[in-house]
Design a protein around this motif. Sequence first.
Motif, PDB file in Angstrom:
ATOM      1  N   MET A   1       6.278  -1.936   4.897  1.00 28.04           N
ATOM      2  CA  MET A   1       6.321  -1.456   3.710  1.00 28.04           C
ATOM      3  C   MET A   1       5.053  -0.111   3.830  1.00 28.04           C
ATOM      4  SD  MET A   1       6.789  -0.662   0.418  1.00 28.04           S
ATOM      5  CE  MET A   1       7.586  -1.876  -0.428  1.00 28.04           C
ATOM      6  N   ILE A   2       3.949  -0.276   4.580  1.00 28.96           N
ATOM      7  CA  ILE A   2       2.858   0.405   4.986  1.00 28.96           C
ATOM      8  C   ILE A   2       3.206   1.417   5.890  1.00 28.96           C
ATOM      9  CG2 ILE A   2       0.533   0.706   5.706  1.00 28.96           C
ATOM     10  CD1 ILE A   2      -0.190  -2.214   4.912  1.00 28.96           C
ATOM     11  N   ILE A   3       3.736   0.911   7.088  1.00 34.11           N
ATOM     12  CA  ILE A   3       4.259   1.758   7.972  1.00 34.11           C
ATOM     13  C   ILE A   3       5.148   3.154   7.542  1.00 34.11           C
ATOM     14  CG2 ILE A   3       5.565   2.238  10.070  1.00 34.11           C
ATOM     15  CD1 ILE A   3       4.285  -0.607  10.982  1.00 34.11           C
ATOM     16  N   TYR A   4       6.470   2.661   6.878  1.00 26.78           N
ATOM     17  CA  TYR A   4       7.286   3.495   6.319  1.00 26.78           C
ATOM     18  C   TYR A   4       6.722   4.605   5.068  1.00 26.78           C
ATOM     19  CZ  TYR A   4      11.001   1.356   9.142  1.00 26.78           C
ATOM     20  OH  TYR A   4      11.727   0.813  10.395  1.00 26.78           O
ATOM     21  N   GLN A   5       6.150   3.886   4.335  1.00 30.76           N
ATOM     22  CA  GLN A   5       5.648   4.637   3.306  1.00 30.76           C
ATOM     23  C   GLN A   5       4.570   5.592   3.744  1.00 30.76           C
ATOM     24  OE1 GLN A   5       4.214   2.443  -0.256  1.00 30.76           O
ATOM     25  NE2 GLN A   5       2.427   3.446  -0.105  1.00 30.76           N
ATOM     26  N   SER A   6       3.693   5.234   4.875  1.00 30.68           N
ATOM     27  CA  SER A   6       2.629   6.143   5.399  1.00 30.68           C
ATOM     28  C   SER A   6       3.341   7.252   6.130  1.00 30.68           C
ATOM     29  CB  SER A   6       1.746   5.531   6.095  1.00 30.68           C
ATOM     30  OG  SER A   6       1.045   4.576   5.541  1.00 30.68           O
ATOM     31  N   MET A   7       4.520   6.676   6.813  1.00 32.01           N
ATOM     32  CA  MET A   7       5.250   7.785   7.750  1.00 32.01           C
ATOM     33  C   MET A   7       5.668   8.961   6.711  1.00 32.01           C
ATOM     34  SD  MET A   7       8.351   7.111  10.120  1.00 32.01           S
ATOM     35  CE  MET A   7       7.639   5.707  10.783  1.00 32.01           C
ATOM     36  N   VAL A   8       6.402   8.612   5.686  1.00 34.04           N
ATOM     37  CA  VAL A   8       7.146   9.652   4.781  1.00 34.04           C
ATOM     38  C   VAL A   8       5.819  10.550   4.261  1.00 34.04           C
ATOM     39  CG1 VAL A   8       8.237  10.092   2.671  1.00 34.04           C
ATOM     40  CG2 VAL A   8       8.946   8.353   4.143  1.00 34.04           C
TER      41      VAL A   8
ATOM     42  N   ILE B   1      -3.445  -2.625   3.968  1.00 33.42           N
ATOM     43  CA  ILE B   1      -2.973  -3.913   4.127  1.00 33.42           C
ATOM     44  C   ILE B   1      -3.439  -4.722   3.300  1.00 33.42           C
ATOM     45  CG2 ILE B   1      -2.994  -5.749   5.815  1.00 33.42           C
ATOM     46  CD1 ILE B   1      -3.013  -3.905   8.052  1.00 33.42           C
ATOM     47  N   GLY B   2      -4.792  -4.644   3.001  1.00 34.84           N
ATOM     48  CA  GLY B   2      -5.340  -5.646   1.947  1.00 34.84           C
ATOM     49  C   GLY B   2      -4.866  -5.382   0.634  1.00 34.84           C
ATOM     50  N   THR B   3      -4.589  -3.988   0.263  1.00 37.89           N
ATOM     51  CA  THR B   3      -4.200  -3.704  -1.200  1.00 37.89           C
ATOM     52  C   THR B   3      -2.758  -4.433  -1.363  1.00 37.89           C
ATOM     53  OG1 THR B   3      -5.394  -1.784  -1.196  1.00 37.89           O
ATOM     54  CG2 THR B   3      -3.458  -1.887  -2.434  1.00 37.89           C
ATOM     55  N   LEU B   4      -1.759  -3.943  -0.288  1.00 34.16           N
ATOM     56  CA  LEU B   4      -0.344  -4.652  -0.746  1.00 34.16           C
ATOM     57  C   LEU B   4      -0.552  -6.033  -0.516  1.00 34.16           C
ATOM     58  CD1 LEU B   4       1.654  -1.910   1.279  1.00 34.16           C
ATOM     59  CD2 LEU B   4       1.232  -2.272  -1.112  1.00 34.16           C
ATOM     60  N   GLY B   5      -1.181  -6.548   0.346  1.00 35.37           N
ATOM     61  CA  GLY B   5      -1.278  -7.964   0.662  1.00 35.37           C
ATOM     62  C   GLY B   5      -1.754  -8.767  -0.690  1.00 35.37           C
ATOM     63  N   LEU B   6      -2.636  -8.242  -1.560  1.00 29.75           N
ATOM     64  CA  LEU B   6      -3.237  -8.764  -2.498  1.00 29.75           C
ATOM     65  C   LEU B   6      -1.886  -8.400  -3.940  1.00 29.75           C
ATOM     66  CD1 LEU B   6      -7.065  -7.690  -2.786  1.00 29.75           C
ATOM     67  CD2 LEU B   6      -5.986 -10.071  -2.285  1.00 29.75           C
ATOM     68  N   ILE B   7      -1.129  -7.467  -3.559  1.00 29.98           N
ATOM     69  CA  ILE B   7      -0.314  -7.273  -4.851  1.00 29.98           C
ATOM     70  C   ILE B   7       0.774  -8.298  -4.791  1.00 29.98           C
ATOM     71  CG2 ILE B   7       1.766  -5.862  -5.375  1.00 29.98           C
ATOM     72  CD1 ILE B   7       0.034  -3.352  -4.365  1.00 29.98           C
ATOM     73  N   PHE B   8       1.250  -8.560  -3.430  1.00 29.07           N
ATOM     74  CA  PHE B   8       2.311  -9.676  -3.551  1.00 29.07           C
ATOM     75  C   PHE B   8       1.764 -11.158  -3.419  1.00 29.07           C
ATOM     76  CE2 PHE B   8       2.450 -11.563   0.382  1.00 29.07           C
ATOM     77  CZ  PHE B   8       2.204 -10.696   1.244  1.00 29.07           C
TER      78      PHE B   8
END
Length: 393
Positions: free
Chosen positions: A272-279, A327-334
């Motif tokens: 999620m981070i890679i593709y979101q950051s790429m865009v 990474i930390g943000t999305l990790g805490l989200i799910f």
Amino acid sequence: MEEHNRRDGGLQAWKDFVRKEFGMESHLGTGFLHRLSRIDLRAQETDEVNLADDGTVNERSFMVHWPRKHKKWVQMMVYTIFVLFGQSVATMMGRLYFNKGGNSIWLLTLVQTVGFPALVPFLLISPVRTSDDAIAEKPKYLVLALLYVFLGVFLAALCVLYSIGLLYLPVSTYSLICASQLGFNAIFAFFLNQQKLTPYIMNSIFILTLSTVLLVFQINSGESINTSRGKYAFGFICTICASAGYALLLSLTQLSYRIVVKDESFRAVVTMIIYQSMVSSFVITIGLFASGDWRRLRAEIMKFELGKVAYVMILVSKAVCWQIFSIGTLGLIFKVSCLFSNVVSTVGLPIVPILAVVFFHEEMNGVKMVSMVMAIWGFLSYMYQHYLDNTKA
């Protein structure tokens, strides 16, 4: 009842066999019986002993019981450290960039997302889900592509708004407005993520917001800037919109994990981070060239007070730290919720003044100390609510 009798019968059969073959006086027999007694005691306490078809004891359940119970807490601690470290260091690098002669909005925005290639090794080493259920629940590539594009463009717009706000507002005012995203996040999480607003959560939000508000009342912080009223108003509007938008982004991300991605693995987070950051990086790069800001970068590098190498290292460090923060943000989200992720992020706001005292030799006053204590208080309040939820579960 039958399962309890079957378990007790299997253990008793083992004990009789040991007494017959080894005897009670032998060291081996005594040790084996002692171990069987421990298994029996743990089975009574946890009621999680698994027996094979022949009545023998499967001890694997005991070996994995503790890790399963505490694995989530360990992961939460790791993701929290990522958020606090990444946000604090990245903010310090941004302040150092402005203090030493940097002034490019688009470049500062780009480094917030362009560090995603550093995460590719983590994607390669992370395990892939190969079960039938995982394959059946895997969403269509077109749906994922549209999701990544939407979140990436949204993130790019928010990064630009944050950079504009930081340029035109004093840091204390900027932090105060950013703290408002907790209130926005509570509202969005309530409607989109079924987040319950318990008294402990409300107390946490109030205390964390107040701890950030205190930073505004620093008498001699040296962080004020001179700007026109028009630019000040523009920066205020951009920052409040960015705060509300980021709160909405967190809630939408949690919602997408539940109804689209349907995967809560570390690999899903990194992807999620890679593709979101790429865009986002692609969109911001277009803005960098379309605005003509790239033409002024060479002169900015030449005039940077710390030199060319330091200029590059500051930007690279900031880019990597923002990816750690992501990474930390999305990790805490799910693992927990978008609201908890936002709470942890707000805890990091009073940390920056502490680091500024150490590295920039700024003065530490009583307001900063009180703000830090209140931030810890608010964080513990939310953690206690999460502890109560786990206890009830």
